[in-house]
Design a protein around this motif. Structure first.
Motif, PDB file in Angstrom:
ATOM      1  N   ALA A  73       7.276  -4.241 -35.959  1.00  0.00           N
ATOM      2  CA  ALA A  73       7.862  -4.514 -34.652  1.00  0.00           C
ATOM      3  C   ALA A  73       6.882  -3.947 -33.635  1.00  0.00           C
ATOM      4  CB  ALA A  73       9.226  -3.849 -34.516  1.00  0.00           C
ATOM      5  N   VAL A  74       6.291  -4.820 -32.851  1.00  0.00           N
ATOM      6  CA  VAL A  74       5.266  -4.406 -31.898  1.00  0.00           C
ATOM      7  C   VAL A  74       5.854  -4.501 -30.491  1.00  0.00           C
ATOM      8  CG1 VAL A  74       2.906  -4.780 -31.078  1.00  0.00           C
ATOM      9  CG2 VAL A  74       3.511  -5.344 -33.458  1.00  0.00           C
ATOM     10  N   GLU A  75       5.946  -3.353 -29.855  1.00  0.00           N
ATOM     11  CA  GLU A  75       6.470  -3.319 -28.490  1.00  0.00           C
ATOM     12  C   GLU A  75       5.287  -3.506 -27.549  1.00  0.00           C
ATOM     13  OE1 GLU A  75       9.163  -0.236 -25.930  1.00  0.00           O
ATOM     14  OE2 GLU A  75       9.048   0.056 -28.098  1.00  0.00           O
ATOM     15  N   ILE A  76       5.349  -4.569 -26.745  1.00  0.00           N
ATOM     16  CA  ILE A  76       4.251  -4.844 -25.814  1.00  0.00           C
ATOM     17  C   ILE A  76       4.795  -4.915 -24.386  1.00  0.00           C
ATOM     18  CG2 ILE A  76       2.906  -6.071 -27.558  1.00  0.00           C
ATOM     19  CD1 ILE A  76       3.655  -8.710 -26.143  1.00  0.00           C
ATOM     20  N   SER A  77       3.902  -4.817 -23.436  1.00  0.00           N
ATOM     21  CA  SER A  77       4.334  -4.868 -22.042  1.00  0.00           C
ATOM     22  C   SER A  77       4.819  -6.271 -21.699  1.00  0.00           C
ATOM     23  CB  SER A  77       3.195  -4.455 -21.106  1.00  0.00           C
ATOM     24  OG  SER A  77       2.226  -5.480 -21.032  1.00  0.00           O
ATOM     25  N   ARG A  78       5.888  -6.328 -20.925  1.00  0.00           N
ATOM     26  CA  ARG A  78       6.376  -7.626 -20.471  1.00  0.00           C
ATOM     27  C   ARG A  78       5.335  -8.307 -19.578  1.00  0.00           C
ATOM     28  NH1 ARG A  78      12.664  -7.068 -18.778  1.00  0.00           N
ATOM     29  NH2 ARG A  78      12.094  -8.992 -17.705  1.00  0.00           N
ATOM     30  N   ALA A  79       4.586  -7.512 -18.812  1.00  0.00           N
ATOM     31  CA  ALA A  79       3.542  -8.084 -17.956  1.00  0.00           C
ATOM     32  C   ALA A  79       2.499  -8.807 -18.809  1.00  0.00           C
ATOM     33  CB  ALA A  79       2.887  -6.996 -17.115  1.00  0.00           C
ATOM     34  N   GLY A  80       2.120  -8.214 -19.938  1.00  0.00           N
ATOM     35  CA  GLY A  80       1.159  -8.852 -20.835  1.00  0.00           C
ATOM     36  C   GLY A  80       1.719 -10.111 -21.473  1.00  0.00           C
ATOM     37  N   PHE A  81       2.959 -10.020 -21.946  1.00  0.00           N
ATOM     38  CA  PHE A  81       3.620 -11.174 -22.555  1.00  0.00           C
ATOM     39  C   PHE A  81       3.673 -12.338 -21.567  1.00  0.00           C
ATOM     40  CE2 PHE A  81       7.698 -13.375 -23.552  1.00  0.00           C
ATOM     41  CZ  PHE A  81       7.386 -13.831 -24.825  1.00  0.00           C
ATOM     42  N   GLU A  82       4.032 -12.042 -20.336  1.00  0.00           N
ATOM     43  CA  GLU A  82       4.143 -13.099 -19.332  1.00  0.00           C
ATOM     44  C   GLU A  82       2.773 -13.626 -18.920  1.00  0.00           C
ATOM     45  OE1 GLU A  82       6.916 -11.753 -16.309  1.00  0.00           O
ATOM     46  OE2 GLU A  82       8.388 -11.238 -17.867  1.00  0.00           O
ATOM     47  N   TRP A  83       1.753 -12.774 -18.944  1.00  0.00           N
ATOM     48  CA  TRP A  83       0.385 -13.243 -18.695  1.00  0.00           C
ATOM     49  C   TRP A  83       0.012 -14.280 -19.759  1.00  0.00           C
ATOM     50  CZ3 TRP A  83      -4.124 -13.724 -21.336  1.00  0.00           C
ATOM     51  CH2 TRP A  83      -5.292 -13.938 -20.606  1.00  0.00           C
ATOM     52  N   ALA A  84       0.333 -13.980 -21.014  1.00  0.00           N
ATOM     53  CA  ALA A  84       0.011 -14.906 -22.107  1.00  0.00           C
ATOM     54  C   ALA A  84       0.740 -16.233 -21.918  1.00  0.00           C
ATOM     55  CB  ALA A  84       0.369 -14.279 -23.453  1.00  0.00           C
ATOM     56  N   LEU A  85       2.003 -16.194 -21.542  1.00  0.00           N
ATOM     57  CA  LEU A  85       2.743 -17.445 -21.306  1.00  0.00           C
ATOM     58  C   LEU A  85       2.126 -18.236 -20.158  1.00  0.00           C
ATOM     59  CD1 LEU A  85       6.456 -16.251 -21.598  1.00  0.00           C
ATOM     60  CD2 LEU A  85       5.164 -17.589 -23.268  1.00  0.00           C
ATOM     61  N   ARG A  86       1.747 -17.537 -19.107  1.00  0.00           N
ATOM     62  CA  ARG A  86       1.166 -18.197 -17.931  1.00  0.00           C
ATOM     63  C   ARG A  86      -0.138 -18.911 -18.294  1.00  0.00           C
ATOM     64  NH1 ARG A  86       1.204 -13.827 -15.168  1.00  0.00           N
ATOM     65  NH2 ARG A  86       3.392 -13.922 -14.656  1.00  0.00           N
ATOM     66  N   HIS A  87      -0.875 -18.344 -19.250  1.00  0.00           N
ATOM     67  CA  HIS A  87      -2.183 -18.897 -19.624  1.00  0.00           C
ATOM     68  C   HIS A  87      -2.137 -19.695 -20.925  1.00  0.00           C
ATOM     69  CE1 HIS A  87      -3.252 -15.759 -16.710  1.00  0.00           C
ATOM     70  NE2 HIS A  87      -4.300 -16.510 -16.459  1.00  0.00           N
ATOM     71  N   ALA A  88      -0.935 -20.023 -21.394  1.00  0.00           N
ATOM     72  CA  ALA A  88      -0.786 -20.709 -22.683  1.00  0.00           C
ATOM     73  C   ALA A  88      -0.766 -22.221 -22.525  1.00  0.00           C
ATOM     74  CB  ALA A  88       0.495 -20.250 -23.379  1.00  0.00           C
ATOM     75  N   CYS A  89      -1.024 -22.861 -23.637  1.00  0.00           N
ATOM     76  CA  CYS A  89      -0.964 -24.316 -23.754  1.00  0.00           C
ATOM     77  C   CYS A  89      -0.108 -24.632 -24.980  1.00  0.00           C
ATOM     78  CB  CYS A  89      -2.377 -24.865 -23.930  1.00  0.00           C
ATOM     79  SG  CYS A  89      -2.471 -26.645 -24.223  1.00  0.00           S
ATOM     80  N   LEU A  90       0.635 -25.719 -24.933  1.00  0.00           N
ATOM     81  CA  LEU A  90       1.374 -26.140 -26.128  1.00  0.00           C
ATOM     82  C   LEU A  90       0.389 -26.426 -27.256  1.00  0.00           C
ATOM     83  CD1 LEU A  90       4.098 -28.476 -24.607  1.00  0.00           C
ATOM     84  CD2 LEU A  90       4.495 -26.332 -25.812  1.00  0.00           C
ATOM     85  N   SER A  91       0.754 -26.085 -28.482  1.00  0.00           N
ATOM     86  CA  SER A  91      -0.163 -26.267 -29.615  1.00  0.00           C
ATOM     87  C   SER A  91      -0.266 -27.708 -30.067  1.00  0.00           C
ATOM     88  CB  SER A  91       0.260 -25.374 -30.791  1.00  0.00           C
ATOM     89  OG  SER A  91       1.530 -25.762 -31.234  1.00  0.00           O
ATOM     90  N   SER A  92       0.601 -28.579 -29.558  1.00  0.00           N
ATOM     91  CA  SER A  92       0.492 -30.007 -29.885  1.00  0.00           C
ATOM     92  C   SER A  92       0.731 -30.836 -28.624  1.00  0.00           C
ATOM     93  CB  SER A  92       1.478 -30.396 -30.988  1.00  0.00           C
ATOM     94  OG  SER A  92       2.787 -30.048 -30.605  1.00  0.00           O
ATOM     95  N   TYR A  93       0.198 -32.021 -28.622  1.00  0.00           N
ATOM     96  CA  TYR A  93       0.289 -32.924 -27.474  1.00  0.00           C
ATOM     97  C   TYR A  93       1.723 -33.415 -27.288  1.00  0.00           C
ATOM     98  CZ  TYR A  93      -0.040 -37.268 -24.831  1.00  0.00           C
ATOM     99  OH  TYR A  93       0.162 -38.267 -23.905  1.00  0.00           O
ATOM    100  N   VAL A  94       2.207 -33.368 -26.053  1.00  0.00           N
ATOM    101  CA  VAL A  94       3.547 -33.873 -25.732  1.00  0.00           C
ATOM    102  C   VAL A  94       3.427 -34.821 -24.537  1.00  0.00           C
ATOM    103  CG1 VAL A  94       5.892 -33.259 -24.989  1.00  0.00           C
ATOM    104  CG2 VAL A  94       4.662 -31.775 -26.589  1.00  0.00           C
ATOM    105  N   ARG A  95       3.779 -36.079 -24.767  1.00  0.00           N
ATOM    106  CA  ARG A  95       3.757 -37.066 -23.689  1.00  0.00           C
ATOM    107  C   ARG A  95       4.722 -36.621 -22.584  1.00  0.00           C
ATOM    108  NH1 ARG A  95       2.520 -42.466 -24.398  1.00  0.00           N
ATOM    109  NH2 ARG A  95       2.976 -42.303 -26.617  1.00  0.00           N
ATOM    110  N   GLY A  96       4.277 -36.690 -21.357  1.00  0.00           N
ATOM    111  CA  GLY A  96       5.116 -36.285 -20.239  1.00  0.00           C
ATOM    112  C   GLY A  96       4.835 -34.860 -19.775  1.00  0.00           C
ATOM    113  N   VAL A  97       4.394 -33.999 -20.694  1.00  0.00           N
ATOM    114  CA  VAL A  97       4.005 -32.641 -20.312  1.00  0.00           C
ATOM    115  C   VAL A  97       2.518 -32.637 -19.947  1.00  0.00           C
ATOM    116  CG1 VAL A  97       3.741 -30.251 -21.110  1.00  0.00           C
ATOM    117  CG2 VAL A  97       5.785 -31.544 -21.713  1.00  0.00           C
ATOM    118  N   HIS A  98       1.738 -33.381 -20.741  1.00  0.00           N
ATOM    119  CA  HIS A  98       0.291 -33.488 -20.500  1.00  0.00           C
ATOM    120  C   HIS A  98      -0.015 -34.891 -19.968  1.00  0.00           C
ATOM    121  CE1 HIS A  98       0.913 -30.717 -23.997  1.00  0.00           C
ATOM    122  NE2 HIS A  98       0.276 -29.927 -23.170  1.00  0.00           N
ATOM    123  N   PRO A  99      -0.986 -35.010 -19.065  1.00  0.00           N
ATOM    124  CA  PRO A  99      -1.342 -36.333 -18.532  1.00  0.00           C
ATOM    125  C   PRO A  99      -1.750 -37.315 -19.635  1.00  0.00           C
ATOM    126  CG  PRO A  99      -2.472 -34.590 -17.307  1.00  0.00           C
ATOM    127  CD  PRO A  99      -1.779 -33.933 -18.455  1.00  0.00           C
TER     128      PRO A  99
END
Length: 197
Positions: A73-99
């Motif tokens: 169980a790894v306790e990490i900062s919420r600021a770091g977790f949210e930074w990762a979400l902000r800079h993340a991309c879906l791992s697979s292509y989804v029509r309508g989310v990506h051009p």
């Protein structure tokens, strides 16, 4: 009330969120002793963190799979977790989310984090009709995770084994009471809009 199809559910406090990983003892045990990932932990590889305890149990077979015997169980900062979400991309292509597919591939190559939504699991590790987040970290995100965001690391292997034994004995009520208390993570729609898939 119906469970949202895609929602981050996690154990969290004011400034931290708990995520789970499983490793071989030669990585997991020093990480617990030192409170940080040891030098042998590869900071240049993709690493996947999971806010869902039961999804981690599904992935590591309650800590019985080879190379995943130590559940952390790894306790990490919420600021770091949210930074990762902000800079993340879906791992697979989804029509309508990506051009288009080419735009998604370009984004995926640049992104230091990626998101997958996988079926949440019940105590028997069977899929549920809603999904849980998996967050893959590479490059800058993996380095920040290991060296900046990590606040504490606990060995929850004994807990995994105890819950599994209760499930095997048919005492689902007692097993459920031992589960980490995960609840909807408070995050704005703008942070997840590009990750809904």
């Amino acid at each position: 009330m119906a469970q949202p199809q895609r929602e981050i559910r996690a154990a969290y406090a004011d400034s931290t969120i708990t995520v789970y990983q499983a490793y071989a003892p030669e990585i997991g045990l020093p990480a617990v002793q030192e409170g940080r990932f040891p030098a042998v932990w590869k900071r240049d590889r993709m690493t996947w963190i999971k806010p869902s305890f039961l999804w981690m149990m599904y992935r590591c077979g309650w800590g019985a799979k080879e190379g995943q015997e130590t559940v952390l169980a790894v306790e990490i900062s919420r600021a770091g977790f949210e930074w990762a979400l902000r800079h993340a991309c879906l791992s697979s292509y989804v029509r309508g989310v990506h051009p288009d597919r080419a735009a998604w591939q370009c984004q995926l190559k640049r992104a230091p984090a990626r998101v997958q939504w996988d079926p949440e699991r019940d105590l028997h590790l069977q899929p549920l009709p809603y999904r849980s987040l998996q967050l893959g970290l590479c490059g800058e995100a993996a380095r920040r995770y290991a060296d900046e965001w990590t606040v504490a690391i606990r060995d929850v292997t004994p807990l995994a084994h105890e819950i599994h034994a209760l499930v095997n004995s048919g005492d689902l009520g007692a097993a459920a009471r031992l589960l980490p208390q995960e609840r909807s993570y408070p995050i704005g729609d703008e942070l997840l809009a590009h990750l809904r898939g």
